[in-house]
Design an enzyme around this catalytic site. Sequence first.
Site, short mmCIF file in Angstrom:
data_model
loop_
_atom_site.label_atom_id
_atom_site.label_comp_id
_atom_site.label_asym_id
_atom_site.label_seq_id
_atom_site.Cartn_x
_atom_site.Cartn_y
_atom_site.Cartn_z
N ARG A 1 -0.31 -9.02 13.68
CA ARG A 1 -0.86 -8.01 12.77
C ARG A 1 -1.84 -8.66 11.80
NH1 ARG A 1 4.52 -5.54 10.63
NH2 ARG A 1 3.25 -4.16 9.35
N ARG B 1 11.64 -1.14 11.76
CA ARG B 1 10.35 -1.23 12.45
C ARG B 1 10.30 -2.49 13.31
NH1 ARG B 1 5.37 -0.13 8.37
NH2 ARG B 1 4.36 -1.25 10.07
N LYS C 1 0.83 -1.22 0.00
CA LYS C 1 0.00 0.00 0.00
C LYS C 1 0.86 1.27 0.00
CE LYS C 1 -2.19 -1.06 3.90
NZ LYS C 1 -1.62 -2.37 4.27
P1 AMP Z 1 1.09 0.36 8.94
O1 AMP Z 1 2.21 1.32 8.75
O2 AMP Z 1 -0.14 0.73 8.14
O3 AMP Z 1 1.50 -1.07 8.75
O4 AMP Z 1 0.63 0.50 10.47
C1 AMP Z 1 1.52 0.16 11.52
C2 AMP Z 1 0.76 0.12 12.83
O5 AMP Z 1 0.19 1.39 13.11
C3 AMP Z 1 -0.40 -0.86 12.91
O6 AMP Z 1 0.01 -2.18 13.19
C4 AMP Z 1 -1.20 -0.24 14.06
O7 AMP Z 1 -0.60 -0.51 15.30
C5 AMP Z 1 -1.05 1.25 13.79
N1 AMP Z 1 -2.12 1.76 12.91
C6 AMP Z 1 -1.97 2.31 11.67
N2 AMP Z 1 -3.15 2.67 11.15
C7 AMP Z 1 -4.09 2.32 12.07
C8 AMP Z 1 -5.51 2.39 12.11
N3 AMP Z 1 -6.21 2.88 11.07
N4 AMP Z 1 -6.14 1.94 13.22
C9 AMP Z 1 -5.45 1.46 14.26
N5 AMP Z 1 -4.12 1.33 14.28
C10 AMP Z 1 -3.42 1.74 13.20
#
Ligand code: AMP
Length: 190
Positions: free
Chosen positions: A146, A134, A14
């Site tokens: 996740r 990360r 994404k």
């Molecule tokens: P990402 O970078 O999209 O993989 O997001 C990394 C982490 O950020 C996720 O595993 C959640 O802990 C948090 N996070 C990101 N977006 C959201 C969301 N819309 N709702 C809740 N937690 C989020």
Amino acid sequence: MKNIVLFGPPGAGKGTQAELLKNKYQLVHISTGDVFRYNIKNETVLGILAKSFMDNGDLVPDEVTIDMLKTEVENNSDANGFIFDGFPRTKSQAIALDTFLARKNTNISGMVALEVPENLLIERLLNRGKTSGRPDDQDETKIRNRFNEYQNKTAVLQEFYQKQNKYFGVNGVGSIDEITKRLQLVFDKL
Ligand code: AMP
């Protein structure tokens, strides 16, 4: 306005694709994960709150996430439209987003979902973990968590947008360029 939810499980691509598509379509890319990471780095109140959830691969609570997303949208009031990356991730977030956009006389044009098999996702995430720094990319237990969060709370959004005839699945396996081209075919129609 073109407001697109770029959807898919962790590791689907994404973020990579949103960065390429935002330039082609002149859209503002909002990655909630990136905003949280920025806040963690800068040790803000929001960052301190989000950190333990994120490190474990759990979702950050809805209220906090929704407020943050609204602020990001408000901060870009002159935008042509948005690519939402990593938001919404729960049904409450999707409902809040619809209500919020309706108040601005706009709506979600479509959810474009990158479809990738799980074994490939794990491989991609572990690889990314070698350079991303990360903590949630480096440990297979956290990665599995996740995916569980995704299955339990996020996957229902496919049906949520299908009911509105706004769901578009795209094959997320292939080269970055091939996938961008597939996404463009959908973006052009939205
Ligand atoms: P990402 O970078 O999209 O993989 O997001 C990394 C982490 O950020 C996720 O595993 C959640 O802990 C948090 N996070 C990101 N977006 C959201 C969301 N819309 N709702 C809740 N937690 C989020």
